[in-house]
Design a protein around this motif. Structure first.
Motif, PDB file in Angstrom:
ATOM      1  N   TYR B  32       0.861  -1.178   0.000  1.00 40.17           N
ATOM      2  CA  TYR B  32       0.000   0.000   0.000  1.00 40.17           C
ATOM      3  C   TYR B  32       0.891   1.219   0.000  1.00 40.17           C
ATOM      4  O   TYR B  32       1.818   1.316   0.812  1.00 40.17           O
ATOM      5  CB  TYR B  32      -0.888  -0.040   1.239  1.00 40.17           C
ATOM      6  CG  TYR B  32      -1.831   1.118   1.390  1.00 40.17           C
ATOM      7  CD1 TYR B  32      -1.760   1.939   2.511  1.00 40.17           C
ATOM      8  CD2 TYR B  32      -2.808   1.380   0.443  1.00 40.17           C
ATOM      9  CE1 TYR B  32      -2.644   2.984   2.672  1.00 40.17           C
ATOM     10  CE2 TYR B  32      -3.685   2.426   0.598  1.00 40.17           C
ATOM     11  CZ  TYR B  32      -3.603   3.229   1.713  1.00 40.17           C
ATOM     12  OH  TYR B  32      -4.479   4.266   1.867  1.00 40.17           O
ATOM     13  N   ILE B  34       1.133   5.588  -0.353  1.00 39.13           N
ATOM     14  CA  ILE B  34       0.387   6.824  -0.145  1.00 39.13           C
ATOM     15  C   ILE B  34       1.279   8.007  -0.499  1.00 39.13           C
ATOM     16  O   ILE B  34       2.484   7.991  -0.234  1.00 39.13           O
ATOM     17  CB  ILE B  34      -0.051   6.980   1.339  1.00 39.13           C
ATOM     18  CG1 ILE B  34      -0.636   5.672   1.888  1.00 39.13           C
ATOM     19  CG2 ILE B  34      -1.050   8.125   1.493  1.00 39.13           C
ATOM     20  CD1 ILE B  34       0.229   5.018   2.938  1.00 39.13           C
ATOM     21  N   GLY B  97      -2.630  -6.741   7.752  1.00 36.89           N
ATOM     22  CA  GLY B  97      -3.006  -5.997   8.946  1.00 36.89           C
ATOM     23  C   GLY B  97      -2.170  -4.753   9.106  1.00 36.89           C
ATOM     24  O   GLY B  97      -1.497  -4.332   8.170  1.00 36.89           O
ATOM     25  N   TYR B  98      -2.176  -4.172  10.280  1.00 36.21           N
ATOM     26  CA  TYR B  98      -1.416  -2.949  10.455  1.00 36.21           C
ATOM     27  C   TYR B  98       0.090  -3.247  10.426  1.00 36.21           C
ATOM     28  O   TYR B  98       0.587  -4.118  11.110  1.00 36.21           O
ATOM     29  CB  TYR B  98      -1.740  -2.236  11.770  1.00 36.21           C
ATOM     30  CG  TYR B  98      -0.746  -1.137  11.984  1.00 36.21           C
ATOM     31  CD1 TYR B  98       0.289  -1.270  12.891  1.00 36.21           C
ATOM     32  CD2 TYR B  98      -0.785  -0.011  11.167  1.00 36.21           C
ATOM     33  CE1 TYR B  98       1.237  -0.274  13.014  1.00 36.21           C
ATOM     34  CE2 TYR B  98       0.158   0.977  11.286  1.00 36.21           C
ATOM     35  CZ  TYR B  98       1.168   0.845  12.207  1.00 36.21           C
ATOM     36  OH  TYR B  98       2.109   1.809  12.312  1.00 36.21           O
ATOM     37  N   LYS B 100       3.982  -1.055  10.012  1.00 34.12           N
ATOM     38  CA  LYS B 100       4.618   0.254  10.122  1.00 34.12           C
ATOM     39  C   LYS B 100       4.646   0.947   8.776  1.00 34.12           C
ATOM     40  O   LYS B 100       4.979   0.345   7.759  1.00 34.12           O
ATOM     41  CB  LYS B 100       6.036   0.081  10.654  1.00 34.12           C
ATOM     42  CG  LYS B 100       6.844   1.366  10.718  1.00 34.12           C
ATOM     43  CD  LYS B 100       8.247   1.070  11.201  1.00 34.12           C
ATOM     44  CE  LYS B 100       9.117   2.305  11.118  1.00 34.12           C
ATOM     45  NZ  LYS B 100      10.505   2.025  11.579  1.00 34.12           N
ATOM     46  N   VAL B 101       4.299   2.222   8.773  1.00 32.93           N
ATOM     47  CA  VAL B 101       4.358   3.034   7.566  1.00 32.93           C
ATOM     48  C   VAL B 101       5.737   3.676   7.492  1.00 32.93           C
ATOM     49  O   VAL B 101       6.208   4.266   8.459  1.00 32.93           O
ATOM     50  CB  VAL B 101       3.259   4.109   7.577  1.00 32.93           C
ATOM     51  CG1 VAL B 101       3.401   5.022   6.366  1.00 32.93           C
ATOM     52  CG2 VAL B 101       1.884   3.459   7.605  1.00 32.93           C
ATOM     53  N   PHE B 103       8.146   6.423   5.592  1.00 34.02           N
ATOM     54  CA  PHE B 103       8.080   7.627   4.774  1.00 34.02           C
ATOM     55  C   PHE B 103       9.378   7.842   4.008  1.00 34.02           C
ATOM     56  O   PHE B 103      10.467   7.567   4.506  1.00 34.02           O
ATOM     57  CB  PHE B 103       7.810   8.850   5.652  1.00 34.02           C
ATOM     58  CG  PHE B 103       6.390   8.934   6.120  1.00 34.02           C
ATOM     59  CD1 PHE B 103       5.948   8.199   7.204  1.00 34.02           C
ATOM     60  CD2 PHE B 103       5.492   9.750   5.451  1.00 34.02           C
ATOM     61  CE1 PHE B 103       4.634   8.268   7.621  1.00 34.02           C
ATOM     62  CE2 PHE B 103       4.172   9.824   5.865  1.00 34.02           C
ATOM     63  CZ  PHE B 103       3.742   9.080   6.944  1.00 34.02           C
ATOM     64  N   GLY B 104       9.234   8.350   2.797  1.00 31.65           N
ATOM     65  CA  GLY B 104      10.382   8.733   2.016  1.00 31.65           C
ATOM     66  C   GLY B 104      10.960  10.050   2.486  1.00 31.65           C
ATOM     67  O   GLY B 104      10.456  10.684   3.412  1.00 31.65           O
TER      68      GLY B 104
END
Lengths: 115, 113
Positions: B32, B34, B97-98, B100-101, B103-104
């Motif tokens: 996923y 974003i 499931g959840y 860790k996101v 970030f760039g």
């Protein structure tokens, strides 16, 4: 989406003191997150705060330095303890509303300057 | 370790032109993706997302393209406006499931009037 507010929006603090940042969400959410964004850099996850359990900290972050509370499903606090100039950053809370979307929504941030 | 990065730290675009912001990721388990926009003094704002079972998704004036073969993500902004000036972050998370996101680094978009 979610409406998220943070207090304070900014603060200037003396070395050795502590600051508690509040994050309020307009609806109940399962997961809340705290990030640090140093000047001109990207976001680094500090910890995940779930209601009813202890926060889960990422590598490099410890509870003694960044204690977190999550008393209910709409509120969390992050404390930056025994501050040093290296703690000067923007601190952001975010929420994940769950379901099929993994999207996180962010608060406006707290700009902290430590002298 | 796994990382998400951007090719261009700063992008200057003439008002009215199209903007393309690129992002490379290294985690093959990413499911996923974003794009966030962060204006000065504000928190990141969700722009558009895409799942790994798609290669293109369009929103209002924005399009996200995903090339899983080369692990590349891009954000296209049509008819760039001064209000588009901000830092843009890509972010990714694995499936299951959840997770860790990550970030760039971020790309600063400057729109020249």
């Amino acid at each position: 989406s979610a409406v998220i507010s943070q207090k304070p929006s900014r603060d200037i603090c003396q070395r050795g003191t502590s600051l508690t940042i509040q994050c309020q969400v307009d609806s109940q959410v399962t997961m809340m997150f705290w990030y640090r964004q140093q000047p001109g850099q990207s976001l680094t996850l500090i910890a995940t705060a779930n209601q009813g359990s202890e926060a889960t900290y990422e590598s490099g972050f410890v509870i003694d330095k960044f204690p977190i509370s999550r008393p209910n499903l709409t509120f969390s606090t992050l404390t930056v303890s025994n501050m040093s100039p290296e703690d000067s950053s923007i601190y952001l809370c975010s929420v994940d509303r769950g379901g099929r979307s993994d999207t996180q929504y962010f608060g406006p941030g707290t700009r902290l300057t430590v002298l | 370790g796994e990382s998400v990065g951007l090719h261009l730290p700063t992008l200057s675009v003439q008002e009215g032109d199209n903007s393309i912001i690129n992002c490379a990721y290294s985690n093959s388990a990413s499911d996923y993706f974003i794009w966030y926009k962060q204006e000065s003094g504000k928190g990141p704002q969700f722009i558009i997302d895409i799942r790994s079972n798609m290669d293109k998704r369009q929103g209002q004036r924005v399009t996200v393209l995903l090339n899983k073969t080369v692990k590349h993500l891009s954000l296209q902004i049509a008819a760039t406006q001064p209000g588009d000036s901000a830092v843009y972050f890509c972010a990714e998370t694995p499936s299951g499931g959840y997770q860790k996101v990550t970030f760039g680094i971020g790309t600063k978009l400057q729109v020249i009037p």
